[in-house]
Design a protein around this motif. Sequence first.
Motif, short mmCIF file in Angstrom:
data_model
loop_
_atom_site.label_atom_id
_atom_site.label_comp_id
_atom_site.label_asym_id
_atom_site.label_seq_id
_atom_site.Cartn_x
_atom_site.Cartn_y
_atom_site.Cartn_z
N SER A 363 115.65 4.01 56.30
CA SER A 363 115.72 3.43 54.96
C SER A 363 117.05 3.78 54.35
O SER A 363 117.63 4.83 54.65
CB SER A 363 114.57 3.96 54.08
N ASP A 366 116.10 6.97 52.39
CA ASP A 366 115.21 7.85 53.16
C ASP A 366 115.08 9.21 52.49
O ASP A 366 115.92 9.63 51.70
CB ASP A 366 115.75 8.02 54.59
N SER A 373 108.30 1.06 52.94
CA SER A 373 107.52 1.27 54.17
C SER A 373 106.42 0.24 54.19
O SER A 373 106.03 -0.31 53.15
CB SER A 373 106.93 2.68 54.21
N PRO A 399 106.43 -4.87 58.87
CA PRO A 399 107.19 -3.69 58.46
C PRO A 399 108.46 -3.57 59.29
O PRO A 399 108.49 -3.95 60.47
CB PRO A 399 106.23 -2.52 58.74
#
Length: 611
Positions: A363, A366, A373, A399
């Motif tokens: 990400s 992150d 997510s 996802p």
Amino acid sequence: MSVIRSHIPLRWWYFIGMLLISLGSMQKANAAPQHALTLYGEPPKYPENFSHFEYVNPDAPKGGVMRQAGIGSFNTLNPFINKGVAAENIELLYDTLTKNSQDEAFTVYGLLAERIEKAPNNRWVRFYLRPEAKFHDGQPVTAEDVAFSFEILTTQGAPQYRAYYADVERVVVESKSRVRFEFKHGGNRELPLILGQLPVLPKHWWENREFNSGSMEPPLGSGPYRVERVDPGRSIHYARVPDYWGKDLAVNRGLDNFDRLIFDYYLDTDIALQAFKAGKFDYWLEIMAKNWATAYDIDAVRSGKIKREELPNHNPSGMQGFIFNTRRPQLQDRRVREALSLLFDFEWANQRLFNNAYTRTISYFDNSELASSGLPSPEELKLLEPLRAQIPPEVFEQPFVLPVTQGNGIIRDQQRRAYQLLTQAGYRVENDQMVNAQHQPLVLEFLLTQAGFERILLPYKRNLADLGIELNIRRVDISQYINRLRSRDYDMIVSGFSQSNSPGNEQREYWHSSTADNPGSRNFIGLKSPAIDQLVDQLIQSDSRAELVTRTRALDRVLLWGYYVIPNWHIKTWRVAYWNHLDRPAVTPLYDIGLRGWWYKASPAQPAQEP
């Protein structure tokens, strides 16, 4: 953006006050000036009468020298322009209107500004300057200096200042000690706080000098240090200002404890590490996992002369990655970028090169609640559905995941999928080369300045070669690298997009169309996407923490599915090594190493002196 000087007669203030009362049905009366600002109006951690931040030692001794390393070279002492390479830590010369605390997500406390007043509708912010604030030559810091600083940074400074402060309509100098920033709209909640980060420059010093040219003349500031000595390109020495005007403020107590700071420059990080272990300088932030695991088996570490610590890092990791320059024709097709991403074997690199020290980054935010997510939430879909025709369909369907290999160097599944994608994009193999419909081979240059990264790229180069793709690794010195970065002369680089717990205006600098063509902006990718522009604008205009989280996750998804970078890795600690004549506070701030709160630990037998 205009600057206005206001001199309003006293009788008019009465009239204005009555007018505000008459508008009470539309907005509340102005909030009283405060010692701190928070993003959503929540109470700050530290009350008005606080004595010091919790993560400092307010009784830390002053004295001694701290030596650190710079990498490459430097050729300017002006960090605010888009020319040259500025010297390490030159920002210590300058005070800002406010100071961020390092144990809150985003709270600012007054520094040059004693008080801060924000409009209830967020259409302006006013700063009340401290009467004792002064530059190193004894001249007071005034509202004229603040207005001058804003004007010169946004007109002659590096492009990021124009992007960062784009929503400011005008600056009004109300008096010698009071300045007001008026906004184009009230939707940018972060703007009052980031204006507090404005470095204040002395108008009387700069007005007879050329601002937009690199210079090695030591500049005048108001901060805790001044330039003491310069050896251009090789070293810079800073001396603590003994009569620094702000040394007793609560926001400064326990900070800036060394009498002198010295930065010696080394060709690269490998040479610098050897110099550190030989005692040539005092502190080292280790960024290479292999070095942390294997390079410190030396007597100085075993005897305790060098300390090694892993300090918790609670910041979002941001995104470090191999960045594609989508201005290049061969990198404009998302299928090509995805194919190139599939051929990086992180698991092999983590096992063989990093001693399994890292976590794969999945990400742009992150290591935080801001990371996306799974599939989009209903709240995210409200933002994404109007953009469906402009963003990858996978955003809605599945996802985002990255391939996981066995770490044995065999990536046949990834190679097959990459070949499929390249074929769909119009490529085919001819004479062991991947070529497009015009028979042009797919050749990429990876621009690099860190020697240590070559060992990571060489296995990736081999994986690309298996599909007929040529990757040329070109390492240049830091000056060349920065010049090529500014002129966008690269196919791929390794870099990062750092993030805070309260992302805001800096997202324009990373992803917005308005920054894509600005030399020196951090829009390394060359993004020009109306959909991403809209998501960035919505993020900046968030009115609550929940709204900010939702809007950040929506932006994250679109960036990930664009395959604009090959995500690298992150670690949730800072790895620091330092010689034991340095000491640090018992509490480490949540969001920083807190190096400015360290001090020199002199013993009776070893008085503080320059090593």
